[in-house]
Scaffold this motif. Sequence first.
Motif, PDB file in Angstrom:
ATOM      1  N   UNK A   1     -39.324  46.883  15.745  1.00 13.42           N
ATOM      2  CA  UNK A   1     -39.927  47.431  14.831  1.00 13.42           C
ATOM      3  C   UNK A   1     -41.304  48.172  15.272  1.00 13.42           C
ATOM      4  N   UNK A   2     -42.052  47.483  15.962  1.00 13.84           N
ATOM      5  CA  UNK A   2     -43.390  47.859  16.298  1.00 13.84           C
ATOM      6  C   UNK A   2     -43.217  48.878  17.414  1.00 13.84           C
ATOM      7  N   UNK A   3     -42.409  48.969  18.108  1.00 15.78           N
ATOM      8  CA  UNK A   3     -41.992  49.846  18.995  1.00 15.78           C
ATOM      9  C   UNK A   3     -41.687  51.402  18.348  1.00 15.78           C
ATOM     10  N   UNK A   4     -40.751  51.162  17.471  1.00 17.55           N
ATOM     11  CA  UNK A   4     -40.219  52.283  16.479  1.00 17.55           C
ATOM     12  C   UNK A   4     -41.369  53.129  15.890  1.00 17.55           C
TER      13      UNK A   4
ATOM     14  N   UNK B   1     -48.685  36.386  -2.063  1.00 18.44           N
ATOM     15  CA  UNK B   1     -49.327  35.287  -1.456  1.00 18.44           C
ATOM     16  C   UNK B   1     -49.613  35.211  -0.041  1.00 18.44           C
ATOM     17  N   UNK B   2     -48.809  36.546   0.627  1.00 13.04           N
ATOM     18  CA  UNK B   2     -49.254  36.809   1.952  1.00 13.04           C
ATOM     19  C   UNK B   2     -48.778  35.882   3.122  1.00 13.04           C
ATOM     20  N   UNK B   3     -47.798  35.048   2.673  1.00 14.26           N
ATOM     21  CA  UNK B   3     -47.174  34.517   3.946  1.00 14.26           C
ATOM     22  C   UNK B   3     -46.243  35.265   4.711  1.00 14.26           C
ATOM     23  N   UNK B   4     -46.338  35.325   5.852  1.00 16.78           N
ATOM     24  CA  UNK B   4     -45.276  36.276   6.661  1.00 16.78           C
ATOM     25  C   UNK B   4     -45.076  35.699   7.952  1.00 16.78           C
ATOM     26  N   UNK B   5     -43.723  35.926   8.502  1.00 17.83           N
ATOM     27  CA  UNK B   5     -43.655  35.367   9.820  1.00 17.83           C
ATOM     28  C   UNK B   5     -42.161  35.238  10.217  1.00 17.83           C
TER      29      UNK B   5
ATOM     30  N   UNK C   1     -45.048  40.656   8.660  1.00 25.41           N
ATOM     31  CA  UNK C   1     -46.058  40.168  10.050  1.00 25.41           C
ATOM     32  C   UNK C   1     -45.812  41.461  10.750  1.00 25.41           C
ATOM     33  N   UNK C   2     -45.175  42.300  10.819  1.00 28.56           N
ATOM     34  CA  UNK C   2     -45.246  43.478  11.529  1.00 28.56           C
ATOM     35  C   UNK C   2     -46.606  44.195  10.950  1.00 28.56           C
ATOM     36  N   UNK C   3     -46.855  44.049   9.741  1.00 26.28           N
ATOM     37  CA  UNK C   3     -47.960  44.974   9.382  1.00 26.28           C
ATOM     38  C   UNK C   3     -49.346  43.944   9.806  1.00 26.28           C
TER      39      UNK C   3
ATOM     40  N   UNK D   1     -31.140  36.625  10.643  1.00 28.05           N
ATOM     41  CA  UNK D   1     -31.064  37.185  11.886  1.00 28.05           C
ATOM     42  C   UNK D   1     -32.132  38.127  12.238  1.00 28.05           C
ATOM     43  N   UNK D   2     -32.784  38.551  11.080  1.00 32.92           N
ATOM     44  CA  UNK D   2     -33.944  39.401  11.120  1.00 32.92           C
ATOM     45  C   UNK D   2     -35.241  38.678  11.646  1.00 32.92           C
ATOM     46  N   UNK D   3     -35.280  37.581  11.534  1.00 34.26           N
ATOM     47  CA  UNK D   3     -36.454  36.856  11.471  1.00 34.26           C
ATOM     48  C   UNK D   3     -36.696  36.366  12.880  1.00 34.26           C
ATOM     49  N   UNK D   4     -36.760  37.361  13.763  1.00 35.66           N
ATOM     50  CA  UNK D   4     -37.045  37.083  15.303  1.00 35.66           C
ATOM     51  C   UNK D   4     -38.365  37.978  15.819  1.00 35.66           C
ATOM     52  N   UNK D   5     -39.015  37.378  16.843  1.00 32.79           N
ATOM     53  CA  UNK D   5     -39.862  37.922  17.425  1.00 32.79           C
ATOM     54  C   UNK D   5     -39.249  39.423  18.138  1.00 32.79           C
ATOM     55  N   UNK D   6     -38.156  39.396  18.650  1.00 28.68           N
ATOM     56  CA  UNK D   6     -37.571  40.502  19.134  1.00 28.68           C
ATOM     57  C   UNK D   6     -37.389  41.623  18.180  1.00 28.68           C
TER      58      UNK D   6
END
Length: 334
Positions: free
Chosen positions: A74-77, A130-134, A103-105, A64-69
């Motif tokens: 997080x970025x707003x915070x 390995x740097x895969x984020x998303x 992904x936020x980073x 459930x955490x893995x959404x653009x929302x």
Amino acid sequence: MKVIEVDLGDRTYPVIVGDGARHELAEVVPRGARRAAVITQEAIPVEVDPGIEHRVFTVPDGELAKTLGVVEDVCQQLARWGMTRADVIVAVGGGVVTDVAGFCAAVYHRGIRFVSVATTLLGQIDAAIGGKTGVNLPEGKNLVGAFWQPSAVICDTATLATLPPREYRSGLGELAKYHFLGGDDLAGLGQADRVARCVQIKADVVAADEREGGRRAILNYGHTLAHALETAADFDLRHGEAVAVGLVYAAEVAVRLGRIDEARVHEHRRVVGGYDLPATLPPGSEPAALVELFARDKKAVDGLTLVLDGPDGVEPVAGIDPAVLHAAAEALRS
Ligand code: GLY
């Protein structure tokens, strides 16, 4: 402590493996960072001290955490707290947290540094390196993301004792994969040694092919059938459990193509069984329907391509006869 380097030129970073490794966090927080945003989940019982001013931000549990929302939230915070490009995100958790926090980073202020403290077996031997984020879209998993390498990764093997048994067992599915990528007898090693061995294998693959132009695809050994089982979604299977079935499936395909012998198939069954993982399709699954799902796999570049074992080791093999794929799936009926 063991320190393994992921060699990416001026973006080379250390992976620190060992019992209590999380206490090294302050040592690897990038120089110049004034603040650390610690991104984690409520259910993760692991506390860290980045050694600089920090705040904890939680994301929802599970996928459930893995959404653009959630990324926007997080970025707003981070913006409200005044995080700048000089600061650092510290991800504390398993694959989901690494994916979201990474992904936020990658996107906050067009990219800030992040350190991953991996607390699950799956995170330590796979997701954190390995740097895969998303994140996911309603249309499919991991469809939006970026390659964004961490500044450091910490694999504290003491945290593995806090995992629910099924979560740990799921990690063993990825561990089983590394037996066939040069890990050989990982089962005979102590916990920190075998995590370190898997990290070394993954680090070497990522260093050779950071963006999955070729060799990195071998890390998806066992994953084609696993993704089909996960997409079919009617089955109560964790990712690593699905990978375990997928490893045996890949061996059944390879033997039909004359790439390996029966003894090697037996070796796959022995390794998977040794971790108490499943080697047959879940009851009620339809082999033909699973094979149909292969074409939708994100890694399908040239018709039906599978990563298979063979005389030159594990490698992607294109253009496989669908009849072979069907016969191998039938061999896995429970
Ligand atoms: N989990 C596969 C990879 O990192 O490429």
